[in-house]
Design an enzyme around this catalytic site. Sequence first.
Site, PDB file in Angstrom:
ATOM      1  N   HIS A  26       6.542 -12.478 -25.793  1.00 14.23           N
ATOM      2  CA  HIS A  26       7.988 -12.865 -25.958  1.00 14.23           C
ATOM      3  C   HIS A  26       8.370 -13.062 -27.500  1.00 14.23           C
ATOM      4  O   HIS A  26       9.475 -12.797 -27.887  1.00 14.23           O
ATOM      5  CB  HIS A  26       7.925 -13.927 -25.062  1.00 14.23           C
ATOM      6  CG  HIS A  26       8.093 -13.708 -23.660  1.00 14.23           C
ATOM      7  ND1 HIS A  26       6.755 -13.963 -22.977  1.00 14.23           N
ATOM      8  CD2 HIS A  26       8.950 -13.392 -22.852  1.00 14.23           C
ATOM      9  CE1 HIS A  26       7.043 -13.637 -21.809  1.00 14.23           C
ATOM     10  NE2 HIS A  26       8.404 -13.403 -21.685  1.00 14.23           N
ATOM     11  N   GLU A  96       2.535 -18.661 -26.033  1.00 17.04           N
ATOM     12  CA  GLU A  96       2.069 -17.707 -26.935  1.00 17.04           C
ATOM     13  C   GLU A  96       1.851 -18.266 -28.135  1.00 17.04           C
ATOM     14  O   GLU A  96       0.816 -17.777 -28.759  1.00 17.04           O
ATOM     15  CB  GLU A  96       3.082 -16.479 -26.934  1.00 17.04           C
ATOM     16  CG  GLU A  96       3.374 -15.759 -25.611  1.00 17.04           C
ATOM     17  CD  GLU A  96       4.438 -14.828 -25.605  1.00 17.04           C
ATOM     18  OE1 GLU A  96       5.072 -14.416 -26.751  1.00 17.04           O
ATOM     19  OE2 GLU A  96       4.479 -14.177 -24.243  1.00 17.04           O
ATOM     20  N   ARG A 184      27.591 -32.631 -14.272  1.00 22.63           N
ATOM     21  CA  ARG A 184      29.057 -32.234 -14.550  1.00 22.63           C
ATOM     22  C   ARG A 184      29.390 -31.367 -13.670  1.00 22.63           C
ATOM     23  O   ARG A 184      28.579 -30.463 -13.015  1.00 22.63           O
ATOM     24  CB  ARG A 184      28.811 -31.411 -16.032  1.00 22.63           C
ATOM     25  CG  ARG A 184      28.658 -32.412 -17.055  1.00 22.63           C
ATOM     26  CD  ARG A 184      28.455 -31.464 -18.491  1.00 22.63           C
ATOM     27  NE  ARG A 184      28.356 -31.850 -19.586  1.00 22.63           N
ATOM     28  CZ  ARG A 184      27.420 -32.221 -20.302  1.00 22.63           C
ATOM     29  NH1 ARG A 184      26.127 -31.745 -19.741  1.00 22.63           N
ATOM     30  NH2 ARG A 184      27.140 -32.979 -21.470  1.00 22.63           N
ATOM     31  N   ARG A 238      27.632 -39.996 -22.757  1.00 24.76           N
ATOM     32  CA  ARG A 238      28.148 -39.836 -21.189  1.00 24.76           C
ATOM     33  C   ARG A 238      28.669 -41.199 -20.862  1.00 24.76           C
ATOM     34  O   ARG A 238      29.826 -40.799 -20.158  1.00 24.76           O
ATOM     35  CB  ARG A 238      27.050 -39.454 -20.359  1.00 24.76           C
ATOM     36  CG  ARG A 238      26.474 -37.751 -20.755  1.00 24.76           C
ATOM     37  CD  ARG A 238      27.519 -36.751 -20.590  1.00 24.76           C
ATOM     38  NE  ARG A 238      28.048 -36.776 -19.243  1.00 24.76           N
ATOM     39  CZ  ARG A 238      27.385 -36.059 -18.369  1.00 24.76           C
ATOM     40  NH1 ARG A 238      26.180 -35.459 -18.343  1.00 24.76           N
ATOM     41  NH2 ARG A 238      27.697 -35.835 -17.009  1.00 24.76           N
TER      42      ARG A 238
END
Length: 285
Positions: A26, A96, A184, A238
Site C-alpha cells: 500500500h 506496513e 450528522r 459541535r
Amino acid sequence: MIAVTESVKWNTGALRPQTEDKVQYHIRCRPGDIAEYVLLPGDPERVPLIAAKWDTARAVSRYREHVTYTGTIGQTPVSACSTGAGGGSTASALEELAELGAKTFIRVGTTGALQEEINCGDLIICAGAVRHDGTSPQYVELAYPALAHYEVVLALIQAAENLNIPYHVGLACTTASFYCGQGRPGFGGYRQSFMEHIVEDMIKAGVLNFEMEAATVLTLSQLFKLRAGAVFTVVANRVKNEMVYKKDGIEKAVATANEAVRLLAEWDALKQKAGKKYFFPGLLK
C-alpha cells in the site's frame, strides 16, 4: 522516490504481499525508507507541510492516499506518511510502516470538539479513544481499550507547553463515518435513531472530540507492542455549532508533533543511558 508501475511482481504471495526487495503493497516503501518515529496525518497534502519544518527531508513514495517523506529533526530520523480518512487505510499504512521498522506513531489531524470550553484553534491531545472506528474490532474484541502510550501523551503535553499553544487532554471518539457516525444527517436528511443521541452521550461521558483514525492507531500499536499517541487541531465545536478551519491551526498541531518527536528521542536516549525501560521525570535530573 519509488516509481509505481503496472508490472510490479509480488513475490511473497498473497498473505502479506511485498516485492523481492520488500516494497510494501500500500505505501510502496522499502527497507531503509522509514524512520522509527513516524507522524501520521490523514491528508496527503499535510505531509510536505510537516516535512518542511524538519532540518532535512526527502520524498520517498506517493501511491493512493499514502504520501511518505523521511528526514531528520536535529539528528533524529523521522518519517511522515498520510493515512487517508478512516480506519481501513490507516491500518494498512501502520502495518506496513511497522514492517519497515517504525516503532513510534503520532497521529496529526483535525477534529470536532464536543465540550463547550474547547475553542477552534486549540489542540486536543488524545489519551485514549472510544472504538467506533470499524477497523480495530477486526483485530481484537471491543472490550480491549484504545490507549495512547503515556510517554507520547507526556511528550505532546510538554511540546504544547514549550510552544505556548492552548491544549486539552482526554478521550476522543473515533468513528467510521464523518456524517452519520458523528450524529450528522446523511444525504437527503437520512437518519437512524442512534444518531439522535451519540453527540449527547459522548458529551455526558466527558469525551472531548470526534475524529476518524486514532482508535485504529492506538489499538494496533498496543497489540503490536509499539508506541502511539495523537494530537488534533480543533476546527469545529459541535456544542456551539462553530466551524473555523485555519491553516495556522494545522501548523500548531504539526509543530507540536514535531517537537514531541524531538522530546521522545531525547527521553529514549536518557532511558538507554540509564538502562531503564520506561521514562520517568527523575531521568531528567
